[in-house]
Motif scaffolding. Sequence first.
Motif, PDB file in Angstrom:
ATOM      1  N   ARG A 140      41.548  48.046  47.627  1.00  0.00           N
ATOM      2  CA  ARG A 140      41.745  46.785  47.081  1.00  0.00           C
ATOM      3  C   ARG A 140      42.519  45.957  48.044  1.00  0.00           C
ATOM      4  NH1 ARG A 140      38.486  43.690  43.867  1.00  0.00           N
ATOM      5  NH2 ARG A 140      39.836  42.658  45.271  1.00  0.00           N
ATOM      6  N   LEU A 166      43.975  43.871  51.567  1.00  0.00           N
ATOM      7  CA  LEU A 166      43.475  43.363  52.697  1.00  0.00           C
ATOM      8  C   LEU A 166      43.783  44.637  53.786  1.00  0.00           C
ATOM      9  CD1 LEU A 166      43.764  39.755  52.586  1.00  0.00           C
ATOM     10  CD2 LEU A 166      41.473  40.938  52.497  1.00  0.00           C
ATOM     11  N   HIS A 199      43.133  37.473  47.578  1.00  0.00           N
ATOM     12  CA  HIS A 199      42.196  38.776  47.559  1.00  0.00           C
ATOM     13  C   HIS A 199      42.845  39.735  46.516  1.00  0.00           C
ATOM     14  CE1 HIS A 199      40.095  36.849  50.719  1.00  0.00           C
ATOM     15  NE2 HIS A 199      41.135  36.446  51.206  1.00  0.00           N
ATOM     16  N   ALA A 230      42.507  41.258  42.672  1.00  0.00           N
ATOM     17  CA  ALA A 230      41.362  41.312  42.070  1.00  0.00           C
ATOM     18  C   ALA A 230      41.730  40.467  40.544  1.00  0.00           C
ATOM     19  CB  ALA A 230      40.728  42.541  41.753  1.00  0.00           C
ATOM     20  N   GLY A 267      35.292  40.241  43.048  1.00  0.00           N
ATOM     21  CA  GLY A 267      36.283  39.869  42.112  1.00  0.00           C
ATOM     22  C   GLY A 267      37.601  39.244  42.433  1.00  0.00           C
ATOM     23  N   CYS A 268      37.589  39.017  43.852  1.00  0.00           N
ATOM     24  CA  CYS A 268      39.078  38.315  44.340  1.00  0.00           C
ATOM     25  C   CYS A 268      39.358  36.835  43.723  1.00  0.00           C
ATOM     26  CB  CYS A 268      38.835  38.038  46.021  1.00  0.00           C
ATOM     27  SG  CYS A 268      38.660  39.726  46.897  1.00  0.00           S
TER      28      CYS A 268
END
Lengths: 395, 395
Positions: free
Chosen positions: A351, A353, B244, B246, B261-262
């Motif tokens: 999830r 980056l 980013h 969620a 979903g970011c």
Amino acid sequence: MTTEEALRVVPRTAGAGELFQLLRDGQPRTRAELAAVTGQARSTIAARIDLLMASGLVAPAGATTSTGGRPPATFAFNPDARVVLAVDLGATHAHLAVTDLASTVLAELEAPISIADGPDVILGWVAQTGEELVRSSGRSLEDLVSVGVGLPGPVEHSTGRPINPPIMPAWDDVDVPGVLSTRLGASVLVDNDVNIMALGEHRTEWPGVSDLLFVKVATGIGAGIISDGALRRGAQGAAGDIGHVAVSDRSEVPCRCGNLGCLEAIASGQAVAQQLAAGGLEASGSNDVVALVRSGDLAASRAVRQAGRDIGTVLAGCVSLLNPSMIVVGGVVASSGEHLIAGIREVVYRRSLPLATQHLRIVASRTGNRAGVLGASAMAVDHVLSPEAIDALIG
Amino acid sequence: MTTEEALRVVPRTAGAGELFQLLRDGQPRTRAELAAVTGQARSTIAARIDLLMASGLVAPAGATTSTGGRPPATFAFNPDARVVLAVDLGATHAHLAVTDLASTVLAELEAPISIADGPDVILGWVAQTGEELVRSSGRSLEDLVSVGVGLPGPVEHSTGRPINPPIMPAWDDVDVPGVLSTRLGASVLVDNDVNIMALGEHRTEWPGVSDLLFVKVATGIGAGIISDGALRRGAQGAAGDIGHVAVSDRSEVPCRCGNLGCLEAIASGQAVAQQLAAGGLEASGSNDVVALVRSGDLAASRAVRQAGRDIGTVLAGCVSLLNPSMIVVGGVVASSGEHLIAGIREVVYRRSLPLATQHLRIVASRTGNRAGVLGASAMAVDHVLSPEAIDALIG
């Protein structure tokens, strides 16, 4: 304070207190070496070393090798000069330690308590037991210079008073430093228990890591933030309270805080125990969950792994926000093995980056159940060995 | 550095560079006042003031009132002694300013650019335009002591090099300080654009707030963290990258980062524009969204408010983790009025614990589109006015 920081803040004209910071790493140095590092005159260094030696905080460290003539004398920090008392109080458990000024444990003791008994009972017990522990370590109360205390709730660090602590309402706004310093005759520093665990783990195991997130997974869930090398407590001392962050797609689960879908209601040791009990297993708390996982129970292992994934969902956001280079997972549930961390890793690496996870390590706590007392000791030692405190002591 | 911090770090034996920090607040002081505050001898203070006067950084500030005899001379920081160049580069827009050493803007200009033209073109343009701007402010390049630059991507602050910047790949690992310092003959500091906006807003409008979160809502979404009074950049300079994270219950929306979903894919100016365009409105970017809201378009107002709620979901987690006392919302979309902040407040106050929101204020940016250049200026000024830099300058 790391050695690097200590070096940075020592100006050419620093006094004895700042000079002492250079010696806190424990390395023996000659007067000439100290003069070279600080740019101060040999005579100035000699006078300040004399003051520090008289206080006992610095001691001769034997002769260095020399090419001839009389070997130059070296001096080093003497952590044995005084002791501090470290107190880690949980809801049902207390851990006390007497340490030297390098946070080396000289004596320690664990005992069941009930924090709900209130500050009179508990702080009275801490004072008496702490005094006995100091004596059992072979020292006297005269040697005790400071006390560090961790409490299981939010604490206003500047005053040492708990603020609306949910599991210990009788402690609200109690002057914990006032009570203990009267009894023990030493300065008292108080902080949240997860903060002192973060400090203990950071100082003891990862002093070179500038950005670290410590996560405690036990009856509740909380975090401690190390950023740019120091613990960050936030505006009210409530930083790191991740137990009540909402977890995606699970908004039906009620939490004791009044919201739905909080991380703590889904993934804490208490929550996992309830899930397992609902499935017919004998589990009433974190310790039972750990025992079931260790015994090889598949349902328990699966539940802990899923708890890791849910915690990972929240930690992925923390990683994006704080960009730590290390997440350390501690608390009772973390001692159940790799399942918890495996679940956390799974979600965090998916999830977050790539830039934020490129050099990110997610590891289990190395200090285990000693994290709290080591951090409480470090907090107390920092206070009494600060440049200002040293100058006041020897001035 | 706040005045409080400046006072704290000045030891009794501080040199001219540390003494100067006391004067950075701009208040005129006499030698006697400086001697009283620092505990240094009048003769020492006099010698150091002479050095600082010779550099131009400190100047006489007129006579103070006196009960009789010759009035004592006062001295103050002279922010006019040098200038810095502040550069705020966005994807399609540049904002340059020449400021004095108190970050007061002397000249500024805005221009459309394309960051994708690459570092050769853009940095060449910055150097030439910056030099012209310095001259247009009535100063020469000899007066320019430092350059602060904000870039729209992650930057390794210690080296000033962008790291894998998504919207400006040609800039990866480019030695921005090296290029600009050769052209402009001054030190160059580089940071991420949201970080410098946070710094600019904090220094200019809220210098007394120790824990502040700045959120930029524009084409993308990002945050800058002020914790214990200073900007925190994280291990790789990627802290604050909340675009980013969620968002709950919306996991079907794809993001350009590859995840679903970011926050940025759901609530950025670009995302809202796409939603409005799908509904038949003419909107291709943040500015169109703002124009529609200002024109009273109901669908646009609703969409911005919902974006605020989605941003609030992520910010509620940030509040639990960092416990700031203030969230400042900036960026183009924030200029559309109260809808964005109303949506943010709605969710943050519902989702965070009472202790963390008790004293939390959520406000719109006051520095508006100047946040970036004010922060770039503050970063450059801090560098050249640090105790070490001053000692090097006048030593």
